[in-house]
Design a protein around this motif. Structure first.
Motif, mmCIF file in Angstrom:
data_model
loop_
_atom_site.group_PDB
_atom_site.id
_atom_site.type_symbol
_atom_site.label_atom_id
_atom_site.label_comp_id
_atom_site.label_asym_id
_atom_site.label_seq_id
_atom_site.Cartn_x
_atom_site.Cartn_y
_atom_site.Cartn_z
ATOM 1 N N GLN A 202 0.841 -1.259 -0.047
ATOM 2 C CA GLN A 202 0.146 0.018 -0.152
ATOM 3 C C GLN A 202 1.003 1.301 0.057
ATOM 4 O O GLN A 202 1.907 1.241 0.469
ATOM 5 N N ARG A 214 5.456 4.021 16.929
ATOM 6 C CA ARG A 214 5.834 2.644 17.205
ATOM 7 C C ARG A 214 6.850 2.558 18.349
ATOM 8 O O ARG A 214 6.740 1.638 19.337
ATOM 9 N N PHE A 230 -5.458 -2.870 12.491
ATOM 10 C CA PHE A 230 -5.120 -2.204 11.262
ATOM 11 C C PHE A 230 -3.523 -2.284 11.133
ATOM 12 O O PHE A 230 -2.863 -1.317 10.886
ATOM 13 N N ASP A 252 -5.560 -7.314 10.291
ATOM 14 C CA ASP A 252 -5.805 -6.544 9.191
ATOM 15 C C ASP A 252 -6.756 -6.992 8.257
ATOM 16 O O ASP A 252 -6.662 -8.366 8.086
ATOM 17 N N ASP A 281 -11.896 -8.131 9.583
ATOM 18 C CA ASP A 281 -12.424 -6.702 9.975
ATOM 19 C C ASP A 281 -11.976 -6.462 11.131
ATOM 20 O O ASP A 281 -12.590 -6.932 12.296
ATOM 21 N N ALA A 282 -11.674 -4.858 11.626
ATOM 22 C CA ALA A 282 -10.967 -4.748 12.877
ATOM 23 C C ALA A 282 -12.411 -4.586 13.916
ATOM 24 O O ALA A 282 -12.071 -5.001 15.080
ATOM 25 N N ASP A 300 -5.229 2.280 14.443
ATOM 26 C CA ASP A 300 -4.619 2.918 13.327
ATOM 27 C C ASP A 300 -5.249 2.600 12.174
ATOM 28 O O ASP A 300 -4.823 2.252 11.194
HETATM 29 N N1 SAH Z 1 -0.527 0.653 11.496
HETATM 30 C C1 SAH Z 1 0.071 0.101 10.315
HETATM 31 C C2 SAH Z 1 -0.387 1.169 9.199
HETATM 32 C C3 SAH Z 1 -2.066 1.200 8.941
HETATM 33 S S1 SAH Z 1 -2.450 1.509 7.337
HETATM 34 C C4 SAH Z 1 1.589 0.431 10.281
HETATM 35 O O1 SAH Z 1 2.023 0.716 11.161
HETATM 36 O O2 SAH Z 1 1.953 0.104 9.231
HETATM 37 C C5 SAH Z 1 -4.286 0.938 7.393
HETATM 38 C C6 SAH Z 1 -4.593 -0.471 7.519
HETATM 39 O O3 SAH Z 1 -5.817 -0.793 7.635
HETATM 40 C C7 SAH Z 1 -4.302 -1.022 5.888
HETATM 41 O O4 SAH Z 1 -3.215 -2.115 6.239
HETATM 42 C C8 SAH Z 1 -5.413 -1.569 5.551
HETATM 43 O O5 SAH Z 1 -5.544 -3.095 4.742
HETATM 44 C C9 SAH Z 1 -6.252 -2.068 6.793
HETATM 45 N N2 SAH Z 1 -7.572 -1.994 6.684
HETATM 46 C C10 SAH Z 1 -8.797 -1.139 6.076
HETATM 47 N N3 SAH Z 1 -9.779 -1.542 6.376
HETATM 48 C C11 SAH Z 1 -9.865 -2.346 7.474
HETATM 49 C C12 SAH Z 1 -10.874 -2.954 8.058
HETATM 50 N N4 SAH Z 1 -12.198 -2.709 8.024
HETATM 51 N N5 SAH Z 1 -10.443 -3.814 9.115
HETATM 52 C C13 SAH Z 1 -9.095 -4.293 9.103
HETATM 53 N N6 SAH Z 1 -8.022 -3.958 8.689
HETATM 54 C C14 SAH Z 1 -8.380 -2.624 7.500
#
Ligand code: SAH
Length: 396
Positions: A202, A214, A230, A252, A281-282, A300
């Motif tokens: 992405q 982090r 996420f 994720d 799904d989160a 996040d």
């Molecule tokens: N925290 C991560 C970045 C997050 S970016 C890091 O430190 O690298 C947002 C992420 O949310 C993406 O990987 C995307 O695939 C995920 N995402 C989007 N919608 C989502 C959902 N409904 N449930 C779970 N993950 C989701």
């Protein structure tokens, strides 16, 4: 160069060095510029104000300079060298970190241009037609500045450059050093190792803007049961595992991100029994997980509001998500919660989390306010550049 003349009284923001000219401020255009052309901007009285990239849309000109003579053939060399100096001043790169944002659009007075540095590989995203058209000059500037330490330049603008339908953009390498063959690179961030895949991942491949956050999660993870929502390729998860978390569950919805995460866990030498991946799904995951199972939760999500029109729905989504997380965390637990939506400002986000907390009825303290790091710098004349905000909550 074609001149753009502003309406009377609409020159104020440019005089305060704001880098955008809105189309509503334009009185007339002396000629018919193509999208991405360099244009000069004048006040209604005919005074030169700035020069920038022209585009059809609500932002008509993205300013590159307030100095008429700056747009010479060395412009990108000078600007990107300066951006590199800024990173060095902020300690990037270092012995522990070899990946960072080299150019952050308006923050570096290069509106529409993002360049991320992954151990010698530059991944570029043009968000404006002008920057897309300038990509070869930008690549040449990178080659001249970084010489042998530059391994490749990859243009990943197909999803970001705002061309109208009909024009198929293809991502690809603008430069490869001799022998460079990989489409991924192992980078180091604060001493932790990550595989970055810019072609299939992405954005530019990795979320560099969470580096400091982090590290904060790492500092508070020892002995805790951690949930990383996420998680993408597991940035926060790796720091928590390294810091001695009891275990980490990462969630994720992207199966591809999950595969990369598994590789990153292995790459850093962690025992896979302390880590579980959940492709889900989160919100669904949170709703189904037993309350009190985790004592540190990271939230996040992707930007819920990509533009102002989506704001109200986005706030509802943030509220619901944060209420679920605050509800789920164990007594005495921590919640790191973020929003990367530029249109959700810091106060609005805090209010939204406040109302999420109130829904749960739990006692919540704010321990810290969280930000984007120095390489995602904000031009003081363009406060809109501050997009990543977060809160560290203690839930009693
Ligand atoms: N925290 C991560 C970045 C997050 S970016 C890091 O430190 O690298 C947002 C992420 O949310 C993406 O990987 C995307 O695939 C995920 N995402 C989007 N919608 C989502 C959902 N409904 N449930 C779970 N993950 C989701």
């Amino acid at each position: 160069m074609i001149g753009i003349y502003l309406k009377r009284g609409r020159d104020e923001s440019l005089r305060r060095f704001h880098p955008w000219v809105f189309s509503g401020a334009v009185a007339r255009t002396a000629g018919s510029p193509a999208e991405g052309d360099l244009v000069e901007v004048y006040s209604a009285e005919g005074e030169f104000l700035a020069v920038g990239h022209y585009q059809v849309g609500s932002i008509a000109v993205r300013i590159l300079s307030f100095d008429r003579s700056a747009l010479d053939p060395d412009f990108f060399v000078r600007m990107i060298s300066r951006a590199s100096d800024v990173r060095r001043a902020a300690g990037l790169p270092s012995a522990e970190t070899d990946c960072f944002r080299l150019v952050h659009g308006e923050g570096d007075s290069l509106p529409g241009l993002i360049i991320d540095w992954y151990g010698g590989v530059c991944v570029m995203q043009a968000h404006s037609v002008g920057m897309f058209r300038a990509r070869k000059q930008i690549c040449a500037a990178l080659q001249s500045i970084f010489a042998d330490s530059l391994k490749a330049v990859y243009d990943k603008s197909s999803g970001t450059a705002p061309f109208k339908a009909g024009l198929e953009l293809v991502d690809g390498y603008l430069y490869k050093s001799e022998g460079f063959t990989d489409d991924e690179q192992t980078v180091m961030e604060n001493g932790h190792r990550f595989i970055v895949d810019w072609t299939g991942g992405q954005k530019t491949g990795f979320f560099l803007d969470q580096r400091e956050n982090r590290a904060s999660v790492g500092r508070l993870s020892a002995g805790r049961r951690v949930l990383n929502l996420f998680c993408y390729t597991g940035g926060f998860s790796i720091y928590a595992l390294a810091a001695g978390a009891a275990f980490v569950d990462s969630v994720d919805s992207s199966a591809r991100a999950m595969d990369m995460l598994a590789r990153n866990v292995e790459l850093n030498g962690f025992d896979a029994s302390r880590h579980e991946e959940h492709c889900a799904d989160a919100i669904e995951y949170l709703k189904n997980c037993p309350k009190g199972r985790y004592d540190l939760i990271i939230v996040d999500p992707p930007a819920f509001a990509k533009h102002r029109g989506a704001l109200q729905n986005a706030l509802r989504a943030y509220r619901r998500l944060n209420a679920c997380a605050i509800d789920a965390v164990a007594p005495g637990g921590l919640v790191f919660t973020y929003s990367c939506s530029q249109v959700v400002d810091r106060d609005t986000f805090a209010m939204t989390v406040f109302s999420a907390a109130a829904q749960t009825g739990r006692k919540v303290r704010i321990l810290d306010r969280l930000n984007q790091p120095a390489d995602h710098c904000v031009n003081i004349y363009h406060p809109e550049g501050e997009y990543l905000k977060g809160l560290l909550l203690y839930v009693e």
